[in-house]
Design a protein around this motif. Structure first.
Motif, PDB file in Angstrom:
ATOM      1  N   LYS A  47       0.892  -1.165  -0.025  1.00 23.46           N
ATOM      2  CA  LYS A  47      -0.123   0.138   0.143  1.00 23.46           C
ATOM      3  C   LYS A  47       0.971   1.342  -0.053  1.00 23.46           C
ATOM      4  CE  LYS A  47      -4.311   1.972   2.292  1.00 23.46           C
ATOM      5  NZ  LYS A  47      -5.159   1.832   3.081  1.00 23.46           N
ATOM      6  N   ILE A  48       2.008   1.343   0.743  1.00 21.46           N
ATOM      7  CA  ILE A  48       3.073   2.199   0.983  1.00 21.46           C
ATOM      8  C   ILE A  48       3.322   2.639  -0.579  1.00 21.46           C
ATOM      9  CG2 ILE A  48       5.229   3.080   1.736  1.00 21.46           C
ATOM     10  CD1 ILE A  48       4.275   1.647   4.330  1.00 21.46           C
ATOM     11  N   GLU A  49       3.949   1.459  -1.389  1.00 18.94           N
ATOM     12  CA  GLU A  49       4.406   1.679  -2.417  1.00 18.94           C
ATOM     13  C   GLU A  49       3.365   2.210  -3.542  1.00 18.94           C
ATOM     14  OE1 GLU A  49       7.039   1.323  -5.685  1.00 18.94           O
ATOM     15  OE2 GLU A  49       7.522   1.331  -3.487  1.00 18.94           O
ATOM     16  N   ALA A  50       2.245   1.757  -3.537  1.00 19.61           N
ATOM     17  CA  ALA A  50       1.265   2.313  -4.426  1.00 19.61           C
ATOM     18  C   ALA A  50       0.819   3.878  -4.185  1.00 19.61           C
ATOM     19  CB  ALA A  50      -0.294   1.591  -4.130  1.00 19.61           C
ATOM     20  N   ILE A  51       0.925   4.191  -2.869  1.00 22.09           N
ATOM     21  CA  ILE A  51       0.566   5.726  -2.570  1.00 22.09           C
ATOM     22  C   ILE A  51       1.641   6.421  -3.026  1.00 22.09           C
ATOM     23  CG2 ILE A  51       0.631   7.295  -0.838  1.00 22.09           C
ATOM     24  CD1 ILE A  51      -0.840   4.978   0.946  1.00 22.09           C
ATOM     25  N   ARG A  52       2.959   5.904  -2.942  1.00 18.96           N
ATOM     26  CA  ARG A  52       4.232   6.568  -3.526  1.00 18.96           C
ATOM     27  C   ARG A  52       4.052   6.868  -4.780  1.00 18.96           C
ATOM     28  NH1 ARG A  52       9.595   5.395  -4.767  1.00 18.96           N
ATOM     29  NH2 ARG A  52       9.166   2.936  -4.299  1.00 18.96           N
ATOM     30  N   MET A  53       3.902   5.668  -5.611  1.00 22.00           N
ATOM     31  CA  MET A  53       3.838   5.900  -7.150  1.00 22.00           C
ATOM     32  C   MET A  53       2.588   6.779  -7.516  1.00 22.00           C
ATOM     33  SD  MET A  53       6.282   4.189  -7.948  1.00 22.00           S
ATOM     34  CE  MET A  53       6.102   4.514  -9.704  1.00 22.00           C
TER      35      MET A  53
END
Length: 83
Positions: A47-53
């Motif tokens: 989820k963190i990666e998706a938010i960052r992207m």
């Protein structure tokens, strides 16, 4: 205002509340203000990666990544597997 996790000492109900640090929330189930503030769990890595992207895509659309070379910009927008 941060989101905090709470556990009601009166009825045992766990809940989250968006509060200022000086505000004492009330339990939504019983109305008690006798609460334990709990450590909030962090968001899962995916989820963190998706938010960052998502933020990178918005930045690219607004031109904030224009100072990068085309290849570096492509790497930034593909995610951490290429960084």
């Amino acid at each position: 205002m941060p989101i905090y996790d709470y556990h009601c000492q009166t009825c045992g109900h766990p809940f989250e509340a968006l509060v200022r640090s000086s505000t004492i929330p009330a339990c939504p189930k019983c109305g008690s203000t006798t609460l334990d503030k709990r450590v909030s769990s962090i968001a899962p890595a995916g989820k963190i990666e998706a938010i960052r992207m998502a933020h990178r895509r918005v930045a690219a659309a607004q031109g904030h990544l224009d100072h990068y070379s085309p290849s570096d910009k492509a790497k930034l927008l593909q995610g951490k597997k290429n960084i």
